[in-house]
Design a protein around this motif. Structure first.
Motif, PDB file in Angstrom:
ATOM      1  N   PRO A   1      -0.283   8.700 -10.035  1.00 18.86           N
ATOM      2  CA  PRO A   1       0.890   9.512 -10.416  1.00 18.86           C
ATOM      3  C   PRO A   1       1.933   9.614  -9.305  1.00 18.86           C
ATOM      4  O   PRO A   1       3.122   9.727  -9.589  1.00 18.86           O
ATOM      5  CB  PRO A   1       0.283  10.885 -10.714  1.00 18.86           C
ATOM      6  CG  PRO A   1      -1.144  10.639 -11.007  1.00 18.86           C
ATOM      7  CD  PRO A   1      -1.537   9.421 -10.236  1.00 18.86           C
ATOM      8  N   TYR A   2       1.490   9.568  -8.038  1.00 19.58           N
ATOM      9  CA  TYR A   2       2.464   9.638  -6.951  1.00 19.58           C
ATOM     10  C   TYR A   2       3.330   8.387  -6.918  1.00 19.58           C
ATOM     11  O   TYR A   2       4.549   8.471  -6.771  1.00 19.58           O
ATOM     12  CB  TYR A   2       1.749   9.823  -5.607  1.00 19.58           C
ATOM     13  CG  TYR A   2       2.700   9.827  -4.437  1.00 19.58           C
ATOM     14  CD1 TYR A   2       3.664  10.831  -4.306  1.00 19.58           C
ATOM     15  CD2 TYR A   2       2.680   8.820  -3.489  1.00 19.58           C
ATOM     16  CE1 TYR A   2       4.558  10.824  -3.254  1.00 19.58           C
ATOM     17  CE2 TYR A   2       3.572   8.813  -2.431  1.00 19.58           C
ATOM     18  CZ  TYR A   2       4.506   9.821  -2.317  1.00 19.58           C
ATOM     19  OH  TYR A   2       5.401   9.804  -1.287  1.00 19.58           O
ATOM     20  N   THR A   3       2.695   7.230  -7.106  1.00 19.71           N
ATOM     21  CA  THR A   3       3.462   5.986  -7.146  1.00 19.71           C
ATOM     22  C   THR A   3       4.479   6.038  -8.283  1.00 19.71           C
ATOM     23  O   THR A   3       5.634   5.645  -8.126  1.00 19.71           O
ATOM     24  CB  THR A   3       2.522   4.785  -7.356  1.00 19.71           C
ATOM     25  OG1 THR A   3       1.414   4.914  -6.481  1.00 19.71           O
ATOM     26  CG2 THR A   3       3.229   3.488  -7.081  1.00 19.71           C
ATOM     27  N   GLU A   4       4.038   6.534  -9.418  1.00 16.11           N
ATOM     28  CA  GLU A   4       4.938   6.626 -10.569  1.00 16.11           C
ATOM     29  C   GLU A   4       6.168   7.466 -10.232  1.00 16.11           C
ATOM     30  O   GLU A   4       7.303   7.068 -10.488  1.00 16.11           O
ATOM     31  CB  GLU A   4       4.195   7.242 -11.760  1.00 16.11           C
ATOM     32  CG  GLU A   4       5.024   7.291 -13.030  1.00 16.11           C
ATOM     33  CD  GLU A   4       4.447   8.217 -14.096  1.00 16.11           C
ATOM     34  OE1 GLU A   4       3.825   9.242 -13.720  1.00 16.11           O
ATOM     35  OE2 GLU A   4       4.602   7.914 -15.279  1.00 16.11           O
ATOM     36  N   ALA A   5       5.928   8.630  -9.612  1.00 11.11           N
ATOM     37  CA  ALA A   5       7.036   9.523  -9.277  1.00 11.11           C
ATOM     38  C   ALA A   5       7.948   8.897  -8.231  1.00 11.11           C
ATOM     39  O   ALA A   5       9.178   8.993  -8.308  1.00 11.11           O
ATOM     40  CB  ALA A   5       6.486  10.857  -8.765  1.00 11.11           C
TER      41      ALA A   5
ATOM     42  N   ALA B   1       0.863  -1.179   0.000  1.00 10.69           N
ATOM     43  CA  ALA B   1       0.000   0.000   0.000  1.00 10.69           C
ATOM     44  C   ALA B   1       0.899   1.228   0.000  1.00 10.69           C
ATOM     45  O   ALA B   1       1.860   1.291   0.759  1.00 10.69           O
ATOM     46  CB  ALA B   1      -0.898   0.013   1.232  1.00 10.69           C
ATOM     47  N   VAL B   2       0.611   2.174  -0.878  1.00  8.57           N
ATOM     48  CA  VAL B   2       1.382   3.410  -0.928  1.00  8.57           C
ATOM     49  C   VAL B   2       0.577   4.484  -0.211  1.00  8.57           C
ATOM     50  O   VAL B   2      -0.600   4.689  -0.519  1.00  8.57           O
ATOM     51  CB  VAL B   2       1.644   3.848  -2.385  1.00  8.57           C
ATOM     52  CG1 VAL B   2       2.467   5.121  -2.421  1.00  8.57           C
ATOM     53  CG2 VAL B   2       2.345   2.746  -3.155  1.00  8.57           C
ATOM     54  N   MET B   3       1.204   5.144   0.749  1.00  2.59           N
ATOM     55  CA  MET B   3       0.482   6.183   1.496  1.00  2.59           C
ATOM     56  C   MET B   3       1.002   7.568   1.143  1.00  2.59           C
ATOM     57  O   MET B   3       2.185   7.754   0.869  1.00  2.59           O
ATOM     58  CB  MET B   3       0.634   5.959   3.006  1.00  2.59           C
ATOM     59  CG  MET B   3      -0.271   4.878   3.541  1.00  2.59           C
ATOM     60  SD  MET B   3      -0.185   4.760   5.336  1.00  2.59           S
ATOM     61  CE  MET B   3      -1.095   6.211   5.849  1.00  2.59           C
ATOM     62  N   TYR B   4       0.112   8.534   1.134  1.00  2.85           N
ATOM     63  CA  TYR B   4       0.498   9.924   0.932  1.00  2.85           C
ATOM     64  C   TYR B   4      -0.387  10.796   1.817  1.00  2.85           C
ATOM     65  O   TYR B   4      -1.615  10.728   1.712  1.00  2.85           O
ATOM     66  CB  TYR B   4       0.348  10.315  -0.541  1.00  2.85           C
ATOM     67  CG  TYR B   4       0.887  11.696  -0.854  1.00  2.85           C
ATOM     68  CD1 TYR B   4       2.259  11.927  -0.900  1.00  2.85           C
ATOM     69  CD2 TYR B   4       0.040  12.764  -1.071  1.00  2.85           C
ATOM     70  CE1 TYR B   4       2.766  13.181  -1.159  1.00  2.85           C
ATOM     71  CE2 TYR B   4       0.538  14.032  -1.334  1.00  2.85           C
ATOM     72  CZ  TYR B   4       1.900  14.235  -1.381  1.00  2.85           C
ATOM     73  OH  TYR B   4       2.404  15.483  -1.636  1.00  2.85           O
ATOM     74  N   VAL B   5       0.219  11.571   2.692  1.00  3.92           N
ATOM     75  CA  VAL B   5      -0.482  12.450   3.620  1.00  3.92           C
ATOM     76  C   VAL B   5      -1.679  11.761   4.290  1.00  3.92           C
ATOM     77  O   VAL B   5      -2.818  12.208   4.191  1.00  3.92           O
ATOM     78  CB  VAL B   5      -0.919  13.767   2.938  1.00  3.92           C
ATOM     79  CG1 VAL B   5      -1.255  14.827   3.986  1.00  3.92           C
ATOM     80  CG2 VAL B   5       0.167  14.298   2.045  1.00  3.92           C
TER      81      VAL B   5
ATOM     82  N   PRO C   1      -4.317  20.188   1.296  1.00  9.55           N
ATOM     83  CA  PRO C   1      -4.953  20.905   0.186  1.00  9.55           C
ATOM     84  C   PRO C   1      -6.356  20.357  -0.094  1.00  9.55           C
ATOM     85  O   PRO C   1      -6.721  19.295   0.406  1.00  9.55           O
ATOM     86  CB  PRO C   1      -4.020  20.650  -0.988  1.00  9.55           C
ATOM     87  CG  PRO C   1      -3.137  19.530  -0.596  1.00  9.55           C
ATOM     88  CD  PRO C   1      -3.166  19.397   0.869  1.00  9.55           C
ATOM     89  N   SER C   2      -7.102  21.094  -0.888  1.00  6.65           N
ATOM     90  CA  SER C   2      -8.458  20.650  -1.228  1.00  6.65           C
ATOM     91  C   SER C   2      -8.376  19.479  -2.201  1.00  6.65           C
ATOM     92  O   SER C   2      -7.329  19.206  -2.788  1.00  6.65           O
ATOM     93  CB  SER C   2      -9.209  21.802  -1.889  1.00  6.65           C
ATOM     94  OG  SER C   2      -8.569  22.112  -3.116  1.00  6.65           O
ATOM     95  N   GLY C   3      -9.495  18.813  -2.367  1.00  9.94           N
ATOM     96  CA  GLY C   3      -9.580  17.742  -3.362  1.00  9.94           C
ATOM     97  C   GLY C   3      -8.582  16.643  -3.091  1.00  9.94           C
ATOM     98  O   GLY C   3      -8.389  16.207  -1.961  1.00  9.94           O
ATOM     99  N   CYS C   4      -7.928  16.199  -4.153  1.00  9.22           N
ATOM    100  CA  CYS C   4      -6.899  15.177  -4.013  1.00  9.22           C
ATOM    101  C   CYS C   4      -5.681  15.823  -3.371  1.00  9.22           C
ATOM    102  O   CYS C   4      -5.210  16.860  -3.837  1.00  9.22           O
ATOM    103  CB  CYS C   4      -6.547  14.615  -5.388  1.00  9.22           C
ATOM    104  SG  CYS C   4      -5.103  13.561  -5.374  1.00  9.22           S
ATOM    105  N   TYR C   5      -5.158  15.220  -2.289  1.00  8.90           N
ATOM    106  CA  TYR C   5      -4.035  15.827  -1.568  1.00  8.90           C
ATOM    107  C   TYR C   5      -2.792  15.967  -2.436  1.00  8.90           C
ATOM    108  O   TYR C   5      -1.897  16.729  -2.131  1.00  8.90           O
ATOM    109  CB  TYR C   5      -3.675  14.973  -0.339  1.00  8.90           C
ATOM    110  CG  TYR C   5      -4.679  15.056   0.780  1.00  8.90           C
ATOM    111  CD1 TYR C   5      -5.761  15.920   0.716  1.00  8.90           C
ATOM    112  CD2 TYR C   5      -4.529  14.262   1.910  1.00  8.90           C
ATOM    113  CE1 TYR C   5      -6.674  15.982   1.752  1.00  8.90           C
ATOM    114  CE2 TYR C   5      -5.446  14.318   2.955  1.00  8.90           C
ATOM    115  CZ  TYR C   5      -6.518  15.181   2.859  1.00  8.90           C
ATOM    116  OH  TYR C   5      -7.424  15.249   3.876  1.00  8.90           O
ATOM    117  N   PHE C   6      -2.724  15.187  -3.478  1.00  9.31           N
ATOM    118  CA  PHE C   6      -1.510  15.193  -4.298  1.00  9.31           C
ATOM    119  C   PHE C   6      -1.583  16.210  -5.431  1.00  9.31           C
ATOM    120  O   PHE C   6      -0.569  16.487  -6.068  1.00  9.31           O
ATOM    121  CB  PHE C   6      -1.275  13.771  -4.850  1.00  9.31           C
ATOM    122  CG  PHE C   6       0.022  13.616  -5.584  1.00  9.31           C
ATOM    123  CD1 PHE C   6       1.234  13.867  -4.943  1.00  9.31           C
ATOM    124  CD2 PHE C   6       0.056  13.213  -6.912  1.00  9.31           C
ATOM    125  CE1 PHE C   6       2.441  13.732  -5.607  1.00  9.31           C
ATOM    126  CE2 PHE C   6       1.265  13.066  -7.582  1.00  9.31           C
ATOM    127  CZ  PHE C   6       2.455  13.328  -6.923  1.00  9.31           C
TER     128      PHE C   6
END
Lengths: 344, 347
Positions: free
Chosen positions: B257-261, B234-238, B291-296
């Motif tokens: 896209p975060y996983t890709e980066a 599982a990839v976590m972001y914020v 941030p609003s919406g998607c955090y990324f």
């Protein structure tokens, strides 16, 4: 323009020891390498291999009870009267006027931990201004402008505001950028980066490595990159020096060292790293044992107790030296050079 | 995979830390360290949680062993192949008998061992706490555990300072195994170790899993290590899970896209692979003020207006592959295994 083949910094048979109450720790035990302008030299090794002490020795800031016991560090100056000349840094006193004018100016250092290497009670701007005015003849206003310019060069957003920030107000990545800006303030020709990205996340690490690379392209400085991360070395370095227990075991262009490594230590180290491309869930080839404690260094080749290709009676008795095994490729191992005449 | 037994199921787990200000220490806001995550772990597998610092991976793992009290959510844990129990909402006393089934391995082998205790005291303490009063029995078990993790039984009366980092990590593993747990939560177990020692510990973890049928929840930031040891990731972001999939699938064809980066940022120990990296702009978002919406979206190069307005849900795009991205199905993202590079040279 200086001849590319002339190194800007040469380290010859450097030996730095720490004289502690428990005994002598030979942290660096005969390291030799060259640093060229516009190139990145990667120094790689595990903890205790002497890579950081090498950097401290070059800058003349080895902490007590350590000192350089042998060897030469030669810095090559730009030809002023048509003749380039070399300064032996080892012959200058650590706190002599000349050494102080070189340290931080011609040779700058970026440490691993940006929080501890920046002053917590001065703003980023003041630290850069202070360093720049110490080494360069600038007014406060000029230095202030330089600070803003440098901070935006290293990619800190809103640089005009950032010069008034204290280090604790910045994130790890921004702090490391500020530290790089500080190191660049005196236009160094050699930048020593000691584990510059170890404390950072991978995406931030990619940003900082990218920054170092583009700065080098712009100003042509030499970078000496010290790290334990083989991935970072493969990414950044032109030349690689592999160290083990204070000795250089292998040295050469990056493609050679990674592609045709000769020393058993380099080979096993590369094999033991799990890679995104290796087969998952299989047992990794390991190096048996652990790095010996510096007080009881093994006799002979320091790697012999862990070496898969050890030659009994040779490796544990004699110390191998760096020998050429190919184009600019040096290895210190008895597998590749003749055993010295036994004087028994 | 589907018919395997689920050992651990996490549903809507949240952990907020209050930000206190002023004389009355009133909460003026919350750090949303873990902000609603769902995943499940099958018995006998290694489940990895990856992400950068501050993404909540450690907080999540601490909540699962109830070292932290979760703010909300359910953590279902299966004890002795029996019924699932929601450990998130048990009282201290109810939890006590369950704790022996889930143990932790810590990141720093120096601060996680008490320097004043001998190996026997350190490894034997979980036994003592759980009612093995007989000293003889404890000695026997500790000796057995030391042998299991590759240390000599004679080390019993030594103190941790006599050991190197790798050996200390082995001691920590022995302590975690003392009570025959079914789940081991390993929080960055190899990131403080030297490269050559790291491989030894990874091998040990794999070997122990095979011999004892352990289930690992493996928290790490090093993607190469995760790729090597994990079955699913599982990839976590914020504070949120942005993508979860089988390891191979995730590395081959990431959908977020975060996983890709993240994958592209990992430096590979091979100079012939100096590829064009995706350099993310800016910084990881602040979990106190996301941030609003998607955090990324502020760092995402594929962001559209929808991403700024609406928060994407974690949705399954393929069997076993869930992504939280509005554009998951239209984007064609690069994985790391597109061009499989044979293991050349280092042989």
């Amino acid at each position: 323009m200086q001849d590319d083949r002339q190194p800007i910094l040469s380290v010859r048979n450097l030996k730095t020891s720490f004289f502690t109450d428990e005994g002598i720790v030979r942290a660096v035990d005969g390291a030799s390498f060259d640093v060229h302008l516009g190139q990145t030299l990667g120094i790689v090794g595990e903890s205790g291999c002497g890579k950081s002490v090498t950097a401290l020795s070059i800058l003349g800031i080895v902490p007590r009870p350590g000192r350089i016991v042998e060897g030469e560090i030669l810095l090559r100056r730009e030809p002023e009267d048509g003749q380039a000349h070399e300064i032996a840094l080892t012959s200058l006193g650590d706190s002599s006027r000349e050494m102080r004018s070189i340290r931080g100016a011609e040779i700058a250092l970026v440490f691993q931990e940006p929080m501890t290497s920046l002053s917590p009670v001065h703003t980023i701007g003041n630290q850069i201004i202070g360093a720049a005015r110490l080494h360069r003849n600038l007014t406060r206003r000029e230095a202030g402008e330089l600070a803003v310019e440098l901070l935006s060069l290293v990619g800190i957003p809103r640089a005009e505001a950032a010069i008034d920030a204290y280090p604790f107000q910045l994130s790890g990545g921004l702090r490391q950028r500020a530290l790089i800006a500080l190191a660049l303030s005196c236009e160094p020709r050699i930048l020593i980066a000691d584990e510059p990205t170890t404390a950072l996340d991978v995406t931030t690490q990619a940003q900082i490595l990218d920054l170092l690379r583009s700065l080098q392209e712009q100003n042509g400085m030499a970078i000496m990159l010290i790290t334990h991360d083989m991935g970072v070395i493969a990414e950044m370095a032109d030349q690689v020096v592999v160290m083990y227990l204070g000795r250089v075991v292998e040295e050469g262009p990056v493609e050679t060292v990674f592609g045709e490594s000769k020393h058993p230590y380099t080979q096993s180290l590369l094999r033991s790293i799990p890679s995104i491309h290796s087969t998952p869930k299989v047992q990794l080839p390991t190096i048996t044992g652990t790095i010996p404690h510096p007080y009881n260094r093994p006799a002979g080749c320091p790697f012999h107790p862990r070496c898969p290709d050890v030659i009994p009676g040779v490796c544990d008795k004699h110390e191998p030296e760096l020998h050429s095994v190919g184009d600019e490729h040096l290895v210190s191992c008895f597998l590749y050079h003749p055993v010295p005449e036994t004087i028994s | 995979m589907e018919n395997e037994q689920v050992l651990l199921e996490v549903k809507g787990l949240r952990k907020f830390f209050p930000i206190r200000k002023g004389f009355w220490q009133r909460a003026v806001g919350h750090v949303r360290a873990v902000d609603g995550i769902d995943f499940h772990v099958y018995k006998g597998e290694t489940f990895g949680i990856v992400g950068e610092s501050g993404c909540g991976k450690t907080t999540a793992s601490r909540c699962i062993v109830r070292a932290l009290q979760p703010t909300a959510g359910e953590i279902h844990f299966r004890v002795n192949d029996g019924e699932m129990t929601d450990v998130a909402n048990l009282s201290r006393d109810e939890l006590q008998p369950l704790r022996r089934h889930m143990q932790m391995i810590f990141q720093d082998p120096f601060s996680s061992l008490n320097p004043r205790m001998t190996l026997f005291d350190i490894i034997g303490e979980p036994l003592l706490v759980n009612g093995v009063a007989d000293r003889r029995q404890r000695i026997e078990r500790v000796e057995e555990l030391l042998a299991l993790v590759g240390l000599r039984p004679e080390f019993l009366q030594r103190f941790p300072h006599a050991f190197s980092g790798g050996q200390r990590q082995r001691i920590g593993i022995a302590r975690a195994l003392a009570l025959n747990p079914s789940l081991i939560v390993a929080d960055e177990p190899v990131s403080a170790l030297d490269v050559s020692v790291q491989a030894q510990i990874l091998n040990l973890l794999l070997e122990l899993q095979e011999r004892l049928g352990l289930t690992y929840l493996f928290v790490a930031h090093d993607l190469s290590v995760v790729k090597h040891i994990c079955d699913r990731v599982a990839v976590m972001y914020v504070g949120r899970v942005v993508e979860t999939a089988q390891t191979q699938q995730l590395f081959e064809s990431p959908k977020h896209p975060y996983t890709e980066a993240l994958l592209s940022a990992v430096p590979q120990p091979d100079p012939t692979l100096r590829s064009q990296r995706i350099i993310l702009e800016g910084e990881v978002a602040d979990p106190a003020n996301p941030p609003s919406g998607c955090y990324f979206h502020p760092r995402c190069r594929y962001a559209v207006d929808l991403c700024r307005e609406q928060t994407p849900e974690l949705e399954e795009v393929e069997p076993g592959h869930a992504v939280s991205c509005h554009r998951a199905l239209e984007l064609d993202l690069a994985g790391t295994l597109d061009a499989p590079i044979p293991q050349t040279a280092h042989s």
